[in-house]
Design an enzyme around this catalytic site. Sequence first.
Site, short mmCIF file in Angstrom:
data_model
loop_
_atom_site.label_atom_id
_atom_site.label_comp_id
_atom_site.label_asym_id
_atom_site.label_seq_id
_atom_site.Cartn_x
_atom_site.Cartn_y
_atom_site.Cartn_z
CE1 TYR A 153 -4.12 1.96 0.93
CE2 TYR A 153 -2.74 3.12 2.55
CZ TYR A 153 -3.98 2.91 1.79
OH TYR A 153 -4.92 3.78 1.96
CE LYS A 157 -3.78 4.95 -1.41
NZ LYS A 157 -4.85 5.45 -2.18
P1 NAI Z 1 -13.39 1.88 1.28
O1 NAI Z 1 -12.91 0.37 1.03
O2 NAI Z 1 -14.39 2.13 2.26
O3 NAI Z 1 -14.02 2.26 -0.07
C1 NAI Z 1 -13.40 2.22 -1.29
C2 NAI Z 1 -14.40 1.88 -2.65
O4 NAI Z 1 -13.65 1.75 -3.78
C3 NAI Z 1 -15.13 0.84 -2.56
O5 NAI Z 1 -16.55 1.25 -2.76
C4 NAI Z 1 -14.86 -0.06 -3.46
O6 NAI Z 1 -15.89 -1.12 -4.09
C5 NAI Z 1 -14.22 0.60 -4.46
N1 NAI Z 1 -13.17 0.12 -5.18
C6 NAI Z 1 -12.16 -0.86 -4.76
N2 NAI Z 1 -11.33 -1.42 -5.71
C7 NAI Z 1 -11.84 -0.91 -6.87
C8 NAI Z 1 -11.54 -1.07 -8.22
N3 NAI Z 1 -10.68 -1.94 -8.66
N4 NAI Z 1 -12.30 -0.04 -9.23
C9 NAI Z 1 -13.37 0.64 -8.75
N5 NAI Z 1 -13.47 0.74 -7.45
C10 NAI Z 1 -13.07 0.11 -6.68
O7 NAI Z 1 -12.25 2.85 1.46
P2 NAI Z 1 -11.99 4.30 1.66
O8 NAI Z 1 -11.48 4.14 3.37
O9 NAI Z 1 -13.13 5.18 1.44
O10 NAI Z 1 -10.76 4.91 0.77
C11 NAI Z 1 -11.04 5.33 -0.11
C12 NAI Z 1 -9.62 5.97 -0.54
O11 NAI Z 1 -8.88 6.86 0.52
C13 NAI Z 1 -8.50 4.76 -0.96
O12 NAI Z 1 -7.44 5.13 -2.06
C14 NAI Z 1 -7.67 4.88 0.35
O13 NAI Z 1 -6.58 4.18 0.11
C15 NAI Z 1 -7.88 6.01 0.92
N6 NAI Z 1 -7.38 6.24 2.30
C16 NAI Z 1 -8.35 6.06 3.14
C17 NAI Z 1 -7.96 6.23 4.29
C18 NAI Z 1 -8.97 6.04 5.61
O14 NAI Z 1 -8.76 6.33 6.75
N7 NAI Z 1 -10.07 5.50 5.36
C19 NAI Z 1 -6.70 6.75 4.88
C20 NAI Z 1 -5.88 7.16 3.73
C21 NAI Z 1 -6.03 6.86 2.45
#
Ligand code: NAI
Length: 245
Positions: A153, A157
């Site tokens: 990851y 990133k």
């Molecule tokens: P989440 O897991 O709740 O949501 C991710 C969404 O992306 C889901 O709806 C999923 O279906 C979709 N997804 C997954 N793989 C996919 C693909 N191959 N093509 C299209 N859609 C896809 O995750 P969250 O927490 O909302 O994270 C969103 C972004 O923020 C990510 O890039 C994550 O790395 C980043 N992030 C999140 C943090 C957190 O604390 N939640 C902290 C730092 C970064």
Amino acid sequence: MRLKDKAAIVTGAGRGLGKGIALKLAAEGARVVVADLVEENAAAVAAEIAAAGGAAVPARANVARRDEVEALFAAAVAAFGGVDILVNNAGINRDGQLYKMSDEDWEQVIAVNLTGTFYCTRLAARLMREKEYGRIVNIASMSWLGNFGQANYAAAKAGVVGLTKTAARELARKGVTCNAVCPGFIDTDMTRGVPPKVWDIMVGKIAAGRAGSAEDIGNVVAFLASDEAAYVTGEVINVSGGMVL
Ligand code: NAI
């Protein structure tokens, strides 16, 4: 209505941060393509935007597949006539210490978080260069600096940060900005997966004393996507409630 009539794609917008970002962009007047791997979640978010008086269409797309990304952009052009704003938010984690990480966990995380961002950004660059206008916001992570159990990851990133800064350099004179947002610890399904003990340790590190919300991230993304941020490019912006000061 800072984004009135702008056409936006938000990837991974079916839930979590992507959903919060899509709702915020729509509330600011953007017409949003709600893209996600999970079709019914994308449809539900698009319906929520429409019910609030906004404009949105759902799209099922796996960002790790070039053909599906091409179809996504074609759908955006068909629906809204172009792409002014791209938010590369889709991301996954497959945590585990490096010495026992499987090839599959490495490859999947790089494929979605980094290669997916590349596929979308390349297509956006083509459209935005031509139009001489565009806003690209990449959702990275503070983990890009290295984090225990996140070799895949963090590498992905960090790659996103390098891609962001390169795109910023290449596209600046064409009226296109590209910035990265690094969320700290945000309350989503992704973080709900951590054990309660780890949750408390993480929140204990935050000066603001709480996990962030999708709205906290959406607010910053909306600014970077607006005309007001025309002179902000190549930046990596932490949104963490003061996790590292
Ligand atoms: P989440 O897991 O709740 O949501 C991710 C969404 O992306 C889901 O709806 C999923 O279906 C979709 N997804 C997954 N793989 C996919 C693909 N191959 N093509 C299209 N859609 C896809 O995750 P969250 O927490 O909302 O994270 C969103 C972004 O923020 C990510 O890039 C994550 O790395 C980043 N992030 C999140 C943090 C957190 O604390 N939640 C902290 C730092 C970064």
